[in-house]
Design a protein around this motif. Sequence first.
Motif, short mmCIF file in Angstrom:
data_model
loop_
_atom_site.label_atom_id
_atom_site.label_comp_id
_atom_site.label_asym_id
_atom_site.label_seq_id
_atom_site.Cartn_x
_atom_site.Cartn_y
_atom_site.Cartn_z
N UNK A 5 -1.33 17.35 -4.05
CA UNK A 5 -1.90 16.22 -4.80
C UNK A 5 -1.53 14.94 -4.06
N UNK A 6 -2.47 14.02 -3.97
CA UNK A 6 -2.18 12.70 -3.39
C UNK A 6 -2.99 11.65 -4.13
N UNK A 7 -2.32 10.55 -4.43
CA UNK A 7 -2.98 9.39 -5.01
C UNK A 7 -2.55 8.17 -4.21
N UNK A 8 -3.52 7.41 -3.73
CA UNK A 8 -3.22 6.20 -2.97
C UNK A 8 -3.29 4.99 -3.89
N UNK A 9 -2.53 3.97 -3.53
CA UNK A 9 -2.58 2.71 -4.26
C UNK A 9 -2.47 1.57 -3.26
N UNK A 52 0.84 -1.18 0.00
CA UNK A 52 0.00 0.00 0.00
C UNK A 52 0.88 1.23 0.00
N UNK A 53 0.38 2.30 -0.56
CA UNK A 53 1.20 3.50 -0.56
C UNK A 53 0.44 4.73 -1.00
N UNK A 54 1.13 5.84 -0.86
CA UNK A 54 0.60 7.13 -1.29
C UNK A 54 1.67 7.84 -2.10
N UNK A 55 1.23 8.45 -3.18
CA UNK A 55 2.10 9.23 -4.05
C UNK A 55 1.65 10.68 -3.88
N UNK A 56 2.57 11.52 -3.45
CA UNK A 56 2.27 12.91 -3.14
C UNK A 56 2.99 13.86 -4.10
#
Length: 182
Positions: A128-132, A114-118
């Motif tokens: 901006x944030x996108x989780x995966x 799991x992670x977050x791209x900021x």
Amino acid sequence: MSYSRDELDEMVRRWVVENERAEAAGDWRPLADMYTEDATYGWNYGPTQEFMAVGREEIRELALGQEMAGLEGWTYPYQEFVIDEQRGAVIGFWKQINERTRADGRHYSPEGIGGSWFRYGGDYQWSWQRDFFDFGNVSALFVDMITDNALSEGMQKRISRSVSKEPLPGWYRIGESPVPLW
């Protein structure tokens, strides 16, 4: 736009501290103050749906309020960060761990990554944030928790809300959100 490594390291430090506070309180809404006014926050949820919050207040009420409701007792310890100061990009890899344990003593936690791209927006705020996360493993975990009668009352309400036919704010069919996911 590039940023200093020291500034991005400090942002990550502040982010981790505030996440730990939110987990302890069971309320993630105060994290919204760490986003710019016009920030966006989204994630994919399987083959047909995605979530998107546009603006700090939607992030507060939808992403950190509505979508985190029922996840009290869960922690999201970060395992590692990758920082690109030239682009102001940060990727944080986290685990999702429930306070309850299985019969063998292991905490309920989905397998996979799991992670977050900021994207950093300056002034110690994300723009901006996108989780995966691994949708299949998360789904399997919730099936295990249902089977083991390990869901909290909040999680039971969350699942009931999700399976109702009532549309939830922030949820869109793939490709229909007001801001592209990627």
